[in-house]
Design an enzyme around this catalytic site. Structure first.
Site, PDB file in Angstrom:
ATOM      1  N   GLU A   1       0.731  -1.052  -0.040  1.00 26.31           N
ATOM      2  CA  GLU A   1      -0.202  -0.071   0.061  1.00 26.31           C
ATOM      3  C   GLU A   1       0.820   1.205  -0.132  1.00 26.31           C
ATOM      4  O   GLU A   1       0.679   2.257  -0.737  1.00 26.31           O
ATOM      5  CB  GLU A   1      -1.007  -0.249   1.227  1.00 26.31           C
ATOM      6  CG  GLU A   1      -1.733   1.346   1.299  1.00 26.31           C
ATOM      7  CD  GLU A   1      -1.965   1.551   2.881  1.00 26.31           C
ATOM      8  OE1 GLU A   1      -1.692   2.602   3.200  1.00 26.31           O
ATOM      9  OE2 GLU A   1      -2.473   0.681   3.757  1.00 26.31           O
ATOM     10  N   HIS A   2       2.045   1.395   0.845  1.00 24.87           N
ATOM     11  CA  HIS A   2       2.687   2.466   1.032  1.00 24.87           C
ATOM     12  C   HIS A   2       3.567   2.361  -0.372  1.00 24.87           C
ATOM     13  O   HIS A   2       3.550   3.869  -1.045  1.00 24.87           O
ATOM     14  CB  HIS A   2       3.847   2.268   2.079  1.00 24.87           C
ATOM     15  CG  HIS A   2       3.446   2.569   3.414  1.00 24.87           C
ATOM     16  ND1 HIS A   2       4.032   3.440   4.013  1.00 24.87           N
ATOM     17  CD2 HIS A   2       2.412   2.046   3.977  1.00 24.87           C
ATOM     18  CE1 HIS A   2       3.509   3.559   5.196  1.00 24.87           C
ATOM     19  NE2 HIS A   2       2.416   2.938   5.360  1.00 24.87           N
TER      20      HIS A   2
ATOM     21  N   GLU B   1       6.042   3.665  11.693  1.00 21.76           N
ATOM     22  CA  GLU B   1       4.461   3.442  11.764  1.00 21.76           C
ATOM     23  C   GLU B   1       4.180   2.210  13.071  1.00 21.76           C
ATOM     24  O   GLU B   1       3.229   2.536  13.904  1.00 21.76           O
ATOM     25  CB  GLU B   1       3.880   3.064  10.737  1.00 21.76           C
ATOM     26  CG  GLU B   1       2.244   3.088  10.688  1.00 21.76           C
ATOM     27  CD  GLU B   1       1.482   3.094   9.230  1.00 21.76           C
ATOM     28  OE1 GLU B   1       0.520   2.869   9.266  1.00 21.76           O
ATOM     29  OE2 GLU B   1       2.226   2.994   8.348  1.00 21.76           O
TER      30      GLU B   1
END
Length: 460
Positions: A82-83, A159
């Site tokens: 996703e990143h 994160e």
């Protein structure tokens, strides 16, 4: 408000091109709230909801892949990918991707869940073609540059560290592990420091190639949009990347199915941390998102812990002052579900909080809810359902998720009818089915031996 339509599918192909199948799923008044769906020859689904009176539009692409599709060695790969899809394509650099939407005041983001991933952009209606081009380019043309893989690894590790600092979030991962063990549903969506460090560029690239073909994608757009124009623009973007040619003639993948065995109740998982507040989740298996019992269970959850007048809020916070935050929730997956009760309290109060939670759950199993509680919970759910759909982002989320998870759309009127139809007898039945099971427990905090000794009694 909208209602189902039986409009027959009609071709929308241009001369010499394979036929796309289009139909109206929900027909609104004066076009507002009309939901249409087109399936392109390569298996790509495009769903739109039209609201002519707004000046914005939200465009998203849903990938039929989540963290439960990962092997132990790939834990975190879906979120990592996703990143990386924001980090550059054959046509745009990472800066060009972000600056394109910034230049028109748009918002762009993405999220990864257990069973799907979504990438989206919210823009003024006039800028929808730009949003379509950028997001489609990201999904079809990512280069997954080795240098970006290494640079983003550090971002993801940060994160994970940030999430680990929030025990109120981590306790839900701990509870999922108590319920599902070392299985895809029991592992964290972000992965762990070890699994993220072990992921290579080639592994992530293979994961991308496997899970991001058009048959596994759903395009959703809501707001001041024209369905036919969205279809043309999306088709052009995917044709530019050659994506549809690779899957021409293929059919879309259907919603997930299967049977998931949840671990037996009675499990207690404790993470000892020097926190001022202990975080507690007590829960048991719920129902899948396809189970009709999800409607009465949702009403039951609202009555138990969905607002300031709910039983748990009143008993734990208002009457005894034992916690600042307490609530109940349900999570439905394709083949199973969870019901949980959360509370954040001082470590010394954990035994009392757990005792009250068990007493309230047992009381509902024995006696159900009062008619007044049921009416209040139905009203709360009905209001929150409608109010939660008052922006184009929420509407895009609803139609996109519905297509991925159910393969069909339900009108708001039908949703409200399902909620309003719940009776006290339905509540008693689902309470016996769900709440009368032996619970499991997850706790994060600094507990002494006496406090810890009470934990196993809470799940006996």
């Amino acid at each position: 408000m909208t209602s189902p339509s039986r409009t027959t599918a009609r071709p929308t192909a241009q001369e010499g091109r394979a036929v796309a199948r289009t139909k109206t799923l929900l027909k609104g008044e004066d076009g507002a709230g009309t939901v249409r769906k087109t399936v392109l020859p390569g298996g790509l689904r495009i769903v739109t909801e039209t609201l002519p009176t707004v000046r914005s539009a939200t465009f998203g692409i849903w990938a039929h892949v989540g963290s439960r599709d990962e092997t132990p060695a790939l834990n975190g790969a879906t979120h990592y990918l996703e990143h990386l899809l924001f980090k550059g394509t054959k046509r745009r650099s990472a800066l060009e991707i972000s600056s394109a939407l910034d230049a028109v005041g748009g918002e762009m983001n993405a999220f990864t869940a257990k069973e799907f991933t979504c990438y989206y952009a919210r823009v003024l209606d006039n800028d929808l073609p730009l949003a379509i081009d950028v997001v489609c380019d990201m999904l079809t043309g990512s280069v997954i540059d080795p240098a970006e893989v290494e640079a983003e690894r550090g971002v993801i590790l940060e994160e994970i560290a940030m999430t680990e600092d929030d025990s109120g979030d981590v306790v839900h991962d701990l509870f999922a592990h108590a319920m599902f063990g070392d299985s895809p549903l029991g592992r964290p969506v972000l992965g762990t420091v070890d699994t993220v460090n072990a992921l290579t560029r080639d592994r992530v690239a293979r994961f991308y190639k496997k899970h991001y073909d058009p048959t596994r994608l759903v395009v959703a757009a809501a707001g001041n949009v024209d369905h036919a124009k969205v279809v043309r623009q999306v088709r052009a973007a995917f044709d530019r990347a050659g994506a549809l040619a690779r899957t021409e003639g293929a059919e879309p993948v259907g919603p997930r199915s299967g049977t998931r065995t949840i671990r037996p109740g009675g499990r207690v998982e404790v993470l000892d941390r020097p926190t001022e507040q202990a975080h507690v989740v007590l829960g048991m298996p719920g129902v899948s998102r396809n189970d009709e019992r999800r409607w009465p269970l949702a009403v039951l959850s609202a009555a138990l812990g969905g607002g300031m007048s709910s039983r748990l809020f009143q008993e734990i916070r208002e009457k005894r002052g034992l916690a600042y935050s307490t609530y109940a929730y349900t999570s439905g997956f394709a083949d199973c579900g969870l019901f949980g009760v959360y509370a954040g309290c001082r470590p010394s109060q954990v035994p009392d909080v757990l005792k009250i939670c068990r007493e309230e759950l047992d009381q509902v199993v024995r006696s159900g809810l009062t008619d007044d509680e049921v009416r209040r919970a139905i009203g709360q759910m009905s209001g929150s359902t409608v109010l939660g759909l008052e922006d184009t982002g929420a509407l895009m989320h609803r139609i996109g998720k519905s297509e991925v998870c159910w393969g069909e759309q339900m009108s708001v009127d039908d949703m409200l009818a399902k909620i309003s139809a719940v009776t006290p007898d339905d509540i008693r039945e689902v309470a016996r089915d769900v709440l009368d099971q032996r619970p499991s427990l997850a706790v994060i905090g600094s507990l002494n031996d006496r406090q810890t000794s009470h934990l196993h009694a809470a799940v006996s």
